[in-house]
Design an enzyme around this catalytic site. Structure first.
Site, PDB file in Angstrom:
ATOM      1  N   ARG A 100       1.107 -14.573  -9.653  1.00  0.00           N
ATOM      2  CA  ARG A 100      -0.320 -14.309  -9.016  1.00  0.00           C
ATOM      3  C   ARG A 100      -1.779 -14.688  -8.471  1.00  0.00           C
ATOM      4  O   ARG A 100      -1.196 -16.039  -9.368  1.00  0.00           O
ATOM      5  CB  ARG A 100      -1.154 -13.178 -10.162  1.00  0.00           C
ATOM      6  CG  ARG A 100      -2.793 -13.167  -9.845  1.00  0.00           C
ATOM      7  CD  ARG A 100      -3.225 -12.166 -10.870  1.00  0.00           C
ATOM      8  NE  ARG A 100      -2.572 -10.755 -10.228  1.00  0.00           N
ATOM      9  CZ  ARG A 100      -3.061  -9.858 -10.433  1.00  0.00           C
ATOM     10  NH1 ARG A 100      -4.407  -9.171 -11.559  1.00  0.00           N
ATOM     11  NH2 ARG A 100      -3.257  -8.933  -9.852  1.00  0.00           N
ATOM     12  N   HIS A 127      -1.112  -7.390  -2.374  1.00  0.00           N
ATOM     13  CA  HIS A 127      -0.464  -6.861  -3.792  1.00  0.00           C
ATOM     14  C   HIS A 127      -0.093  -6.297  -2.813  1.00  0.00           C
ATOM     15  O   HIS A 127      -0.714  -4.529  -3.242  1.00  0.00           O
ATOM     16  CB  HIS A 127      -2.218  -6.664  -3.845  1.00  0.00           C
ATOM     17  CG  HIS A 127      -2.451  -5.883  -5.554  1.00  0.00           C
ATOM     18  ND1 HIS A 127      -1.321  -6.500  -6.127  1.00  0.00           N
ATOM     19  CD2 HIS A 127      -2.823  -5.873  -6.257  1.00  0.00           C
ATOM     20  CE1 HIS A 127      -1.173  -6.275  -7.628  1.00  0.00           C
ATOM     21  NE2 HIS A 127      -2.110  -5.708  -7.633  1.00  0.00           N
ATOM     22  N   GLN A 130       1.247  -3.100  -6.152  1.00  0.00           N
ATOM     23  CA  GLN A 130      -0.080  -2.226  -6.011  1.00  0.00           C
ATOM     24  C   GLN A 130       0.358  -0.623  -5.007  1.00  0.00           C
ATOM     25  O   GLN A 130       0.624  -0.125  -5.794  1.00  0.00           O
ATOM     26  CB  GLN A 130      -1.330  -2.685  -5.510  1.00  0.00           C
ATOM     27  CG  GLN A 130      -2.309  -2.030  -6.022  1.00  0.00           C
ATOM     28  CD  GLN A 130      -2.743  -1.053  -7.742  1.00  0.00           C
ATOM     29  OE1 GLN A 130      -2.610  -1.792  -8.757  1.00  0.00           O
ATOM     30  NE2 GLN A 130      -2.722   0.092  -7.710  1.00  0.00           N
ATOM     31  N   ASP A 219     -11.665   0.104  -3.672  1.00  0.00           N
ATOM     32  CA  ASP A 219     -11.135  -1.338  -4.549  1.00  0.00           C
ATOM     33  C   ASP A 219     -12.972  -2.126  -4.656  1.00  0.00           C
ATOM     34  O   ASP A 219     -13.359  -1.621  -4.332  1.00  0.00           O
ATOM     35  CB  ASP A 219     -10.463  -2.145  -4.027  1.00  0.00           C
ATOM     36  CG  ASP A 219     -10.118  -3.685  -4.928  1.00  0.00           C
ATOM     37  OD1 ASP A 219     -10.614  -3.499  -5.651  1.00  0.00           O
ATOM     38  OD2 ASP A 219      -9.243  -4.306  -4.810  1.00  0.00           O
ATOM     39  N   CYS A 259      -7.101   1.136  -7.490  1.00  0.00           N
ATOM     40  CA  CYS A 259      -6.196   0.034  -7.846  1.00  0.00           C
ATOM     41  C   CYS A 259      -6.129  -1.095  -8.950  1.00  0.00           C
ATOM     42  O   CYS A 259      -5.419  -0.483 -10.344  1.00  0.00           O
ATOM     43  CB  CYS A 259      -5.702  -1.064  -6.968  1.00  0.00           C
ATOM     44  SG  CYS A 259      -7.034  -2.104  -7.098  1.00  0.00           S
ATOM     45  N   ARG A 287       2.991   1.137 -11.803  1.00  0.00           N
ATOM     46  CA  ARG A 287       3.350  -0.503 -10.918  1.00  0.00           C
ATOM     47  C   ARG A 287       4.160  -0.824 -12.341  1.00  0.00           C
ATOM     48  O   ARG A 287       5.474  -1.084 -11.969  1.00  0.00           O
ATOM     49  CB  ARG A 287       1.845  -0.972 -12.139  1.00  0.00           C
ATOM     50  CG  ARG A 287       0.654  -1.057 -11.904  1.00  0.00           C
ATOM     51  CD  ARG A 287       0.351  -1.674 -10.027  1.00  0.00           C
ATOM     52  NE  ARG A 287       1.027  -2.768  -9.554  1.00  0.00           N
ATOM     53  CZ  ARG A 287       0.077  -3.853 -10.237  1.00  0.00           C
ATOM     54  NH1 ARG A 287      -0.835  -3.615  -9.972  1.00  0.00           N
ATOM     55  NH2 ARG A 287       1.149  -5.027 -10.195  1.00  0.00           N
TER      56      ARG A 287
HETATM   57  N1   CP Z   1      -4.511  -3.380 -10.393  1.00  0.00           N
HETATM   58  C1   CP Z   1      -4.025  -4.528 -10.333  1.00  0.00           C
HETATM   59  O1   CP Z   1      -3.363  -5.310 -10.133  1.00  0.00           O
HETATM   60  O2   CP Z   1      -4.873  -5.108 -12.103  1.00  0.00           O
HETATM   61  P1   CP Z   1      -5.069  -6.319 -12.827  1.00  0.00           P
HETATM   62  O3   CP Z   1      -5.119  -7.094 -11.535  1.00  0.00           O
HETATM   63  O4   CP Z   1      -5.815  -5.610 -14.260  1.00  0.00           O
HETATM   64  O5   CP Z   1      -3.393  -6.610 -12.710  1.00  0.00           O
HETATM   65  N1  NVA Z   2      -9.219  -6.480  -4.865  1.00  0.00           N
HETATM   66  C1  NVA Z   2      -9.040  -6.882  -6.384  1.00  0.00           C
HETATM   67  C2  NVA Z   2      -8.181  -6.059  -6.432  1.00  0.00           C
HETATM   68  C3  NVA Z   2      -8.162  -6.263  -7.879  1.00  0.00           C
HETATM   69  C4  NVA Z   2      -6.464  -5.554  -9.103  1.00  0.00           C
HETATM   70  C5  NVA Z   2      -9.058  -8.550  -6.132  1.00  0.00           C
HETATM   71  O1  NVA Z   2      -8.198  -9.181  -5.437  1.00  0.00           O
HETATM   72  O2  NVA Z   2      -9.804  -8.992  -7.837  1.00  0.00           O
END
Ligand code: CP
Ligand code: NVA
Length: 300
Positions: A100, A127, A130, A219, A259, A287
């Protein structure tokens, strides 16, 4: 499928459906992991530059359930040593890397420099895990994908980009309903135009954008890394809050999707996220199943 899982744009419809089918199978057999250990003896490095609940926990549980071992590593890539050097170290000890990252370029640099599979656990651009989990939940509730309309209400961000990649390969419709100036980046807009067959639209008008939707998705208004813009975005996005009035424009049997994490009272009201239409915790559960399917396919 390629050696890595970086972007849904790299996958065909059959490959995405195959992963979702495998995720369904793993979901049905969720208690079999005591006997079924395809990652026995394997280790996977989990590099996180950003916070996480769902992604971190589901990858760690998924690796455990498949018989492997996950090593969590929180860092800021590129600060202590170069990203290619991180990759060249990790590949010597691990059978895979889950990352990440803030910058999508860092993810690509890991993949370019590691011979082991690299999995995208969210970047500023995409993502993909997701959206496969979301799609698995959507199919379970709607029985298929054909002809479904998803209205994505909010920022044309990383999560939206992966929806574009998914819908471009499926007989579905996707409408982004966003304030002016919050459309997806040119690369994603170009992909939608080139591969979307006219099925991916952008509008600033809530009522027409949500009309006829089978799923209303939202989101956060400010993604991780955009905290400094949060107050300004609260004002700009306010007309795009998913509340009961907005949901009334969608089909009566529409599901609500997010998400997570949700900022209740901002992009969504309690009345919507806690309603019977909400499938947000099915998405979160999936997930686990989808990421197990991805790891099994790449490393099993
Ligand atoms: N939806 C998602 O990726 O959640 P987190 O940021 O908690 O991993
Ligand atoms: N768009 C959000 C998604 C979190 C799962 C972010 O990048 O923070």
């Amino acid at each position: 499928m390629t050696n890595d899982f970086l972007s849904l744009a790299d996958l065909s419809a059959d490959e995405m459906i195959g992963l979702i089918n495998l995720a369904d199978e793993l979901k049905r057999k969720r208690d079999d992991h005591v006997a079924y250990r395809p990652l026995e003896g394997k280790t996977i490095a989990l590099i996180f530059e950003k916070p996480s609940l769902r992604t971190r926990v589901t990858f760690e549980i998924g690796i455990f359930q498949l018989g492997g071992y996950g090593i969590f590593y929180q860092t800021r890539l590129g600060e202590r040593e170069s990203v290619p050097d991180v990759a060249r170290n990790l590949e010597r000890w691990n059978d895979g890397i889950v990352a990440r990252t803030f910058s999508h370029a860092s993810l690509l640099a890991l993949a370019d420099n590691a011979s082991v599979p690299v999995i995208n656990a969210l970047t500023d651009k995409e993502h993909p895990c997701q959206i496969l989990a979301d799609a698995q939940a959507l199919r379970m509730h709607k029985g298929g994908f054909d002809g479904l309309k998803v209205a994505f209400v909010g920022d044309g961000n990383n999560v939206f980009a992966s929806w574009v990649h998914f819908v471009a390969r499926m007989p579905m419709q996707l409408t982004l309903v966003c304030p002016e100036g919050y459309e997806p980046c040119p690369e994603v807009a170009e992909f939608a135009k080139k591969h979307g067959g006219g099925r991916i639209q952008i509008t600033h008008d809530v009522e027409s954008g949500v009309a006829g939707a089978d799923a209303v998705y939202t989101d956060v208004w400010a993604s991780m890394g955009q905290e400094a813009e949060a107050a300004e975005r609260e004002k700009i996005f306010a007309p795009y809050q998913v509340n009961d009035h907005l949901m009334s424009f969608a089909r009566k049997d529409a599901v609500f999707m997010h998400c997570l994490p949700a900022h209740r009272g901002s992009e969504v009201t309690d009345s919507v996220i806690d309603s019977p239409q909400s499938i947000v915790f099915d998405e979160a559960e999936n997930r686990l199943h989808v990421q197990k399917a991805v790891m099994l396919t790449l490393m099993g």
